[in-house]
Design a protein around this motif. Structure first.
Motif, PDB file in Angstrom:
ATOM      1  N   GLN A 235       0.982  -1.219  -0.055  1.00  0.00           N
ATOM      2  CA  GLN A 235       0.533   0.227  -0.345  1.00  0.00           C
ATOM      3  C   GLN A 235       0.946   1.243  -0.246  1.00  0.00           C
ATOM      4  O   GLN A 235       0.683   2.507  -0.509  1.00  0.00           O
ATOM      5  CB  GLN A 235      -0.348  -0.471   1.038  1.00  0.00           C
ATOM      6  CG  GLN A 235      -2.007  -1.486   1.044  1.00  0.00           C
ATOM      7  CD  GLN A 235      -2.893  -0.609   1.870  1.00  0.00           C
ATOM      8  OE1 GLN A 235      -3.239   0.012   2.409  1.00  0.00           O
ATOM      9  NE2 GLN A 235      -3.856  -1.997   2.858  1.00  0.00           N
ATOM     10  N   ARG A 236       2.330   0.969   0.939  1.00  0.00           N
ATOM     11  CA  ARG A 236       2.750   2.646   0.789  1.00  0.00           C
ATOM     12  C   ARG A 236       3.366   2.889  -1.050  1.00  0.00           C
ATOM     13  O   ARG A 236       3.491   3.981  -1.055  1.00  0.00           O
ATOM     14  CB  ARG A 236       3.730   2.397   1.293  1.00  0.00           C
ATOM     15  CG  ARG A 236       4.101   2.568   3.152  1.00  0.00           C
ATOM     16  CD  ARG A 236       5.191   3.055   4.199  1.00  0.00           C
ATOM     17  NE  ARG A 236       5.631   1.776   4.028  1.00  0.00           N
ATOM     18  CZ  ARG A 236       5.297   0.697   5.064  1.00  0.00           C
ATOM     19  NH1 ARG A 236       4.026   1.088   5.757  1.00  0.00           N
ATOM     20  NH2 ARG A 236       5.899   0.101   5.140  1.00  0.00           N
ATOM     21  N   ALA A 237       4.378   1.729  -1.102  1.00  0.00           N
ATOM     22  CA  ALA A 237       4.684   1.345  -2.362  1.00  0.00           C
ATOM     23  C   ALA A 237       3.808   2.374  -3.751  1.00  0.00           C
ATOM     24  O   ALA A 237       3.968   3.850  -4.258  1.00  0.00           O
ATOM     25  CB  ALA A 237       4.576   0.024  -3.253  1.00  0.00           C
ATOM     26  N   VAL A 238       2.821   1.476  -3.687  1.00  0.00           N
ATOM     27  CA  VAL A 238       1.486   2.490  -4.467  1.00  0.00           C
ATOM     28  C   VAL A 238       1.642   3.807  -4.218  1.00  0.00           C
ATOM     29  O   VAL A 238       1.209   4.886  -5.043  1.00  0.00           O
ATOM     30  CB  VAL A 238      -0.298   1.385  -3.876  1.00  0.00           C
ATOM     31  CG1 VAL A 238      -1.164   2.220  -4.840  1.00  0.00           C
ATOM     32  CG2 VAL A 238      -0.163   0.472  -4.436  1.00  0.00           C
ATOM     33  N   LYS A 239       1.108   4.457  -2.775  1.00  0.00           N
ATOM     34  CA  LYS A 239       1.205   5.507  -3.085  1.00  0.00           C
ATOM     35  C   LYS A 239       1.631   6.557  -3.018  1.00  0.00           C
ATOM     36  O   LYS A 239       2.335   7.487  -3.028  1.00  0.00           O
ATOM     37  CB  LYS A 239       0.924   5.679  -0.741  1.00  0.00           C
ATOM     38  CG  LYS A 239      -0.573   6.658  -0.185  1.00  0.00           C
ATOM     39  CD  LYS A 239       0.091   6.796   0.861  1.00  0.00           C
ATOM     40  CE  LYS A 239      -1.309   7.144   1.774  1.00  0.00           C
ATOM     41  NZ  LYS A 239      -1.066   6.692   2.942  1.00  0.00           N
ATOM     42  N   ASP A 240       3.794   5.702  -2.930  1.00  0.00           N
ATOM     43  CA  ASP A 240       4.889   6.303  -3.339  1.00  0.00           C
ATOM     44  C   ASP A 240       4.776   7.053  -4.834  1.00  0.00           C
ATOM     45  O   ASP A 240       5.265   7.556  -4.810  1.00  0.00           O
ATOM     46  CB  ASP A 240       5.604   5.886  -3.200  1.00  0.00           C
ATOM     47  CG  ASP A 240       6.113   5.917  -1.490  1.00  0.00           C
ATOM     48  OD1 ASP A 240       5.785   6.830  -0.157  1.00  0.00           O
ATOM     49  OD2 ASP A 240       6.563   4.865  -0.775  1.00  0.00           O
ATOM     50  N   TYR A 241       4.174   5.556  -5.649  1.00  0.00           N
ATOM     51  CA  TYR A 241       4.265   5.801  -7.100  1.00  0.00           C
ATOM     52  C   TYR A 241       3.157   6.887  -7.479  1.00  0.00           C
ATOM     53  O   TYR A 241       3.197   7.461  -8.699  1.00  0.00           O
ATOM     54  CB  TYR A 241       4.131   4.682  -7.602  1.00  0.00           C
ATOM     55  CG  TYR A 241       4.998   3.087  -7.924  1.00  0.00           C
ATOM     56  CD1 TYR A 241       6.303   3.705  -8.281  1.00  0.00           C
ATOM     57  CD2 TYR A 241       5.245   2.548  -7.192  1.00  0.00           C
ATOM     58  CE1 TYR A 241       7.791   3.574  -8.654  1.00  0.00           C
ATOM     59  CE2 TYR A 241       5.843   1.794  -7.031  1.00  0.00           C
ATOM     60  CZ  TYR A 241       7.330   2.140  -8.091  1.00  0.00           C
ATOM     61  OH  TYR A 241       8.413   1.191  -7.940  1.00  0.00           O
ATOM     62  N   LEU A 242       1.833   6.748  -6.946  1.00  0.00           N
ATOM     63  CA  LEU A 242       1.075   7.858  -7.066  1.00  0.00           C
ATOM     64  C   LEU A 242       1.570   9.398  -6.987  1.00  0.00           C
ATOM     65  O   LEU A 242       1.548  10.319  -7.865  1.00  0.00           O
ATOM     66  CB  LEU A 242      -0.067   7.852  -6.228  1.00  0.00           C
ATOM     67  CG  LEU A 242      -0.994   6.754  -6.890  1.00  0.00           C
ATOM     68  CD1 LEU A 242      -2.220   6.350  -5.970  1.00  0.00           C
ATOM     69  CD2 LEU A 242      -1.779   7.359  -7.693  1.00  0.00           C
ATOM     70  N   SER A 243       2.124   9.733  -5.410  1.00  0.00           N
ATOM     71  CA  SER A 243       2.885  11.041  -5.698  1.00  0.00           C
ATOM     72  C   SER A 243       4.223  11.517  -6.338  1.00  0.00           C
ATOM     73  O   SER A 243       4.632  12.825  -6.818  1.00  0.00           O
ATOM     74  CB  SER A 243       2.549  11.084  -3.479  1.00  0.00           C
ATOM     75  OG  SER A 243       3.858  10.453  -3.449  1.00  0.00           O
ATOM     76  N   ALA A 244       5.235  10.004  -6.710  1.00  0.00           N
ATOM     77  CA  ALA A 244       6.253  10.415  -7.677  1.00  0.00           C
ATOM     78  C   ALA A 244       5.250  10.695  -8.784  1.00  0.00           C
ATOM     79  O   ALA A 244       6.097  11.694  -9.638  1.00  0.00           O
ATOM     80  CB  ALA A 244       6.650   9.210  -8.150  1.00  0.00           C
ATOM     81  N   ASN A 245       4.529   9.987  -9.407  1.00  0.00           N
ATOM     82  CA  ASN A 245       4.277  10.552 -10.534  1.00  0.00           C
ATOM     83  C   ASN A 245       5.436  11.288 -12.398  1.00  0.00           C
ATOM     84  O   ASN A 245       4.963  11.225 -12.433  1.00  0.00           O
ATOM     85  CB  ASN A 245       2.986  11.761 -10.743  1.00  0.00           C
ATOM     86  CG  ASN A 245       2.265  11.537 -12.210  1.00  0.00           C
ATOM     87  OD1 ASN A 245       2.332  10.336 -12.692  1.00  0.00           O
ATOM     88  ND2 ASN A 245       1.237  12.682 -12.796  1.00  0.00           N
ATOM     89  N   LYS A 246       6.153  10.204 -12.077  1.00  0.00           N
ATOM     90  CA  LYS A 246       7.167   9.421 -13.081  1.00  0.00           C
ATOM     91  C   LYS A 246       6.590  10.650 -13.847  1.00  0.00           C
ATOM     92  O   LYS A 246       7.794  10.610 -14.602  1.00  0.00           O
ATOM     93  CB  LYS A 246       8.201   8.360 -12.751  1.00  0.00           C
ATOM     94  CG  LYS A 246       9.164   8.177 -13.076  1.00  0.00           C
ATOM     95  CD  LYS A 246       9.780   6.816 -13.308  1.00  0.00           C
ATOM     96  CE  LYS A 246      11.076   6.900 -13.815  1.00  0.00           C
ATOM     97  NZ  LYS A 246      11.519   6.008 -14.193  1.00  0.00           N
TER      98      LYS A 246
END
Ligand code: C5P
Length: 319
Positions: A22-33
């Motif tokens: 869940q944390r990984a998903v959140k991090d990817y959402l905020s990074a929006n690479k």
């Protein structure tokens, strides 16, 4: 195992993942690479048939044809194969197998069944040698991500995995699909090894997927999910299923929707354990699988009886 059943019978949600994922998903959402700016709808689940039609409509396979800048200026019209992928095999295959690399395919004994299909799609560096009983040994098309081309550890130029098959490569581009930007800074440089390979083996069909195609697939997944999915390209598995839907009349998908053998073993060919391989971290895998599981028309009709395969009976070609 209870996860499997909660997962594939109801709608999927980030809450089904472990706290770490869940944390990984959140991090990817905020990074929006990749600069995803989705403007489409987000709707609840459609019926299988509707979604299948939407996917067929919106996921026309597209490969680089060298006609667009900067590729046109660089002479790519003469670099890419003369025959487009959609015309390569003349007519559509009857029945096809998509063999995902999930650890859960080990000890499945599905090899013979997989090889009985007219065409077999495999992924990245997934081997058949030594695993024939479970995964078969026929390979028609291999989808490879740009790391396979760029990272010397995969021995792309010499390994027999990449010979005598049609190769289809892809690399994450910006969501806005600026080909200039992508060409000058791909995730992994696939362009140079691609050109080299085309020069050395001009007879081998080898394509690069158009990033527009990849993001169109992402849009379909997001459009059918209420939650915000990871703003990263779909996994090779999802891309492969969509590719085969356009090349085959019937697609049989092995170990994408986890079977009762579900395991944290990442790949059948490696001793590496991580639930992210099946449920996603970078890729929106959970949501991809949520969408694909709705397509199981046979299951809609007969109930969830099978434990290993997902068969997509596709409508006859419309043209
Ligand atoms: O890891 P890799 O991308 O090479 O695997 C090929 C595809 O198989 C993935 O993109 C994913 O769709 C699928 N897969 C899976 N579960 C796993 C491993 C792979 O669904 N445990």
């Amino acid at each position: 195992k209870s996860v499997v059943h909660r997962l594939w019978k109801g709608s999927v949600s980030v809450g089904m993942l472990s706290p770490r994922l869940q944390r990984a998903v959140k991090d990817y959402l905020s990074a929006n690479k990749h600069g995803v700016a989705y403007k489409g709808r987000r709707s609840a689940r459609q019926k299988g048939k509707q979604l299948l039609c939407e996917m067929k409509r919106k996921s026309r396979v597209r490969t680089l044809d060298g006609a667009e800048l900067p590729f046109s200026k660089l002479g790519w019209k003469r670099i890419v194969p003369a025959s487009p992928l959609q015309q390569l095999y003349g007519s559509r295959f009857g029945s096809c197998a998509v063999v995902t690399s999930a650890g859960a395919i080990l000890h499945s004994g599905l090899g013979k069944e997989i090889d009985s299909h007219d065409a077999v799609l495999r992924f990245n560096s997934a081997p058949t040698e030594g695993y024939e009983r479970d995964v078969g040994n026929k390979t028609t098309i291999r989808i490879i991500n740009s790391q396979i081309l760029a990272n010397p550890g995969y021995h792309f130029n010499t390994s027999s995995l990449y010979k005598n098959v049609t190769l289809v490569a892809w690399d994450p581009a910006p969501y806005a699909v600026n080909l200039h930007k992508w060409y000058s800074s791909p995730d992994y440089n696939l362009f140079t090894p691609y050109i080299e390979h085309r020069k050395h083996f001009p007879a081998q069909p080898f394509y690069i997927l158009h990033p527009k195609f990849i993001w169109q697939l992402w849009d379909v997944i997001q459009g059918n999910t209420l939650e915000n999915i990871q703003p990263n390209p779909p996994s090779s598995g999802f891309i492969g299923i969509m590719l085969m839907m356009s090349l085959c009349e019937e697609v049989h998908v092995y170990e994408y929707i986890p079977s009762l053998r579900q395991t944290d073993l990442c790949h059948y060919h490696e001793r590496y354990y991580d639930a992210a391989c099946t449920l996603g971290a970078y890729h929106p895998l959970l949501y991809e699988k949520g969408a694909i599981s709705i397509l199981d028309l046979a299951e809609e009709a007969h109930g969830p009886s099978r434990d290993t395969r997902l068969s997509l009976g596709l409508a006859p070609p419309t043209t």
